[in-house]
Write a protein that holds these residues in place. Sequence first.
Motif, PDB file in Angstrom:
ATOM      1  N   CYS A  70       0.848  -1.203   0.000  1.00 50.81           N
ATOM      2  CA  CYS A  70       0.000   0.000   0.000  1.00 50.81           C
ATOM      3  C   CYS A  70       0.879   1.247   0.000  1.00 50.81           C
ATOM      4  O   CYS A  70       1.866   1.325   0.747  1.00 50.81           O
ATOM      5  CB  CYS A  70      -0.891  -0.026   1.249  1.00 50.81           C
ATOM      6  N   HIS A 100       0.200   4.104   1.074  1.00 54.69           N
ATOM      7  CA  HIS A 100      -0.036   5.017   2.206  1.00 54.69           C
ATOM      8  C   HIS A 100       1.037   4.839   3.286  1.00 54.69           C
ATOM      9  O   HIS A 100       1.865   5.708   3.499  1.00 54.69           O
ATOM     10  CB  HIS A 100      -1.449   4.794   2.774  1.00 54.69           C
ATOM     11  N   MET A 101       1.017   3.668   3.963  1.00 56.57           N
ATOM     12  CA  MET A 101       2.028   3.447   5.011  1.00 56.57           C
ATOM     13  C   MET A 101       2.626   2.045   4.923  1.00 56.57           C
ATOM     14  O   MET A 101       3.117   1.506   5.900  1.00 56.57           O
ATOM     15  CB  MET A 101       1.421   3.676   6.402  1.00 56.57           C
ATOM     16  N   LYS A 102       2.483   1.480   3.700  1.00 50.63           N
ATOM     17  CA  LYS A 102       3.233   0.251   3.369  1.00 50.63           C
ATOM     18  C   LYS A 102       2.725  -1.041   4.016  1.00 50.63           C
ATOM     19  O   LYS A 102       3.484  -1.996   4.193  1.00 50.63           O
ATOM     20  CB  LYS A 102       4.739   0.411   3.676  1.00 50.63           C
ATOM     21  N   CYS A 103       1.451  -1.118   4.379  1.00 52.66           N
ATOM     22  CA  CYS A 103       0.869  -2.410   4.743  1.00 52.66           C
ATOM     23  C   CYS A 103       0.664  -3.220   3.459  1.00 52.66           C
ATOM     24  O   CYS A 103       0.727  -2.669   2.353  1.00 52.66           O
ATOM     25  CB  CYS A 103      -0.484  -2.224   5.428  1.00 52.66           C
ATOM     26  N   CYS A 133      -6.661  -2.262   1.653  1.00 55.35           N
ATOM     27  CA  CYS A 133      -5.636  -2.234   2.694  1.00 55.35           C
ATOM     28  C   CYS A 133      -6.281  -2.371   4.078  1.00 55.35           C
ATOM     29  O   CYS A 133      -7.156  -1.578   4.436  1.00 55.35           O
ATOM     30  CB  CYS A 133      -4.840  -0.936   2.620  1.00 55.35           C
ATOM     31  N   CYS A 166      -5.060  -1.704   6.902  1.00 54.17           N
ATOM     32  CA  CYS A 166      -4.576  -0.780   7.949  1.00 54.17           C
ATOM     33  C   CYS A 166      -5.464   0.460   8.074  1.00 54.17           C
ATOM     34  O   CYS A 166      -5.987   0.748   9.141  1.00 54.17           O
ATOM     35  CB  CYS A 166      -3.131  -0.403   7.673  1.00 54.17           C
ATOM     36  N   HIS A 167      -5.640   1.212   6.984  1.00 53.99           N
ATOM     37  CA  HIS A 167      -6.449   2.435   7.088  1.00 53.99           C
ATOM     38  C   HIS A 167      -7.487   2.525   5.977  1.00 53.99           C
ATOM     39  O   HIS A 167      -8.042   3.592   5.722  1.00 53.99           O
ATOM     40  CB  HIS A 167      -5.547   3.673   7.070  1.00 53.99           C
ATOM     41  N   GLY A 168      -7.708   1.417   5.250  1.00 55.60           N
ATOM     42  CA  GLY A 168      -8.843   1.350   4.331  1.00 55.60           C
ATOM     43  C   GLY A 168      -8.602   1.846   2.918  1.00 55.60           C
ATOM     44  O   GLY A 168      -9.568   1.969   2.152  1.00 55.60           O
ATOM     45  N   ALA A 169      -7.357   2.159   2.532  1.00 57.27           N
ATOM     46  CA  ALA A 169      -7.131   2.534   1.129  1.00 57.27           C
ATOM     47  C   ALA A 169      -7.546   1.362   0.240  1.00 57.27           C
ATOM     48  O   ALA A 169      -7.371   0.202   0.615  1.00 57.27           O
ATOM     49  CB  ALA A 169      -5.663   2.867   0.892  1.00 57.27           C
ATOM     50  N   PRO A 212      -7.007   6.607   2.345  1.00 57.02           N
ATOM     51  CA  PRO A 212      -6.143   7.786   2.383  1.00 57.02           C
ATOM     52  C   PRO A 212      -4.969   7.764   1.402  1.00 57.02           C
ATOM     53  O   PRO A 212      -4.274   8.766   1.291  1.00 57.02           O
ATOM     54  CB  PRO A 212      -5.608   7.775   3.822  1.00 57.02           C
TER      55      PRO A 212
HETATM   56 FE1  FES Z   1      -2.633   1.173   3.598  1.00 58.35          FE
HETATM   57 FE2  FES Z   1      -2.614   3.050   5.479  1.00 58.35          FE
HETATM   58  S1  FES Z   1      -1.092   1.555   5.037  1.00 58.35           S
HETATM   59  S2  FES Z   1      -4.166   2.616   4.066  1.00 58.35           S
END
Ligand code: FES
Length: 511
Positions: A460, A462-465, A478, A480-483, A495
């Motif tokens: 991802c 965003h923050m690499k999940c 994703c 983690c935060h729904g991207a 996000p």
């Molecule tokens: Fe994927 Fe934040 S790491 S949405």
Amino acid sequence: MIRDGVHLSLWQEKVKTYKPVFESVHSQKFDVIIVGGGITGIATALALQTRGKNCLVLETRNLCYGTTGGTTAHINTFLDTPYNTIIDNFNLEVARHIAKAAKDVIKKIKSTVDTFAIDCGYEDCKAFVFAQNEKQVDELDKILDACIKVGVHAAHSKDIPVPIAFLKAMVINDQGKFHPVNYVYGMAAAFEKAGGIILENCRLIKADESGELIKAETEMGNFQCDHLVYATHIPPGINLLHLRCTPYRSYAMVARLKSGQYPKDLIYDMADPYHYYRTQLIDGEEYFIAGGKDHKTGYEQETDACFESLEQTIRTHFDISSISHAWSSQYYESSDGIPYIGHLPSHNEKVLVATGFGGNGMTYSHIAAEVIQCIIFQEKNELIDIFSPSRLKPIAGFKNFVEHNFDVVKQLMSKALSLYEDKNFESIPPGEGKVLKIDNHPIGVYSDGVDSIHIVSAVCTHMKCIVKWNTAEKSWDCPCHGARYSIQGKVLNGPADHDLEYIHHSVKENV
Ligand code: FES
């Protein structure tokens, strides 16, 4: 109309047409730029424009592309976080302010429909909640007691308007329902008539907040503004609010009933997750809408099974003649149960946000419009502090906060560890995707079942999940935060504001 998944909702299919007036505009200065063309963005834009602010709405795709197009549109004063929980997490006074704000929303929506003659099938109705075991009965009594304490008109009910067995029920008066997309289109037309500008297919690339004016770089040119409002469901970038909001998916289905007895009201059971029912009349046809089977985004392996389970639930209780629509949608729950509306933490004070509405987007979108206009016009309103994204509630929501972020850390730590090396894409069923590991890199592989394979990085942006495959909506989600991303890796939901790296597209033989 396009949406953030493969299934069009009832609203996105049975909709009037509306095309914003402008396809482009010259670079200029606006009082307020609102990012996001869902119900929150358009309600906020209309409120500000009709009070004399010159506004621009930027929508990356089309109006109601996201959750506003995927909601089941219950307009209620009965909230997902019940008033007894709000009293426990905050206090009685806060709960009373929120209840009053929710009641004001119903009046506001009705007056908006009347003032702008919006043809959206708005109807007043009641809401029924029913308990089916002793534990739920206790909870129902507490919810009812709290409703009365905060001034929401509720009482016990001997009946419910659906053929489902129950032990105890309550009824809440003065609720509403409508066609959400036609409502947003009506507000959008009123906004444009008042001089506002909507640009569809116009993504905000960057906001420079360093000067006196905020500079917005977009796909259609550069603009300046005094205030910038993120009405994007969850703000882009990396922010404290991503730690405090958990993404969920909910499933909806539309059926025709053999009996022809369509319930007029809003109905909720108390299962966990709960089911919700209602009917909407569109062009003379009744549509029975059921929803539920919610789960955290990216945490359900077989999302198709959620549709099957929902269908089984409604067929247990209703004589169904046909099912015409099935779709899923995303919402964000805040850790303490009420939304974050106001100044976006760690940004310029003129950058505002509204997020964390849970399943009450119809109600909280209009509360957000009210709070944001009070902030911009520097008017006093108790709701500003109540919904402040910077509020400190060390106790309320702490458990949810810890649990959500523990899950995020687990996702980050487990990056690719549990994935196995596999170059045999033949094992991927047609129309499905799978996350695999090739030379230690997690990749998302989608097979169209004919001859094409699409390969994206599974990391991802965003923050690499690591993203997960969502078989129901054919997307990479994703946890983690729904991207969310399309098969080709294009961003569907924030996000994240960058696409997944697109690695390969090939006919099968050449992979
Ligand atoms: Fe994927 Fe934040 S790491 S949405």
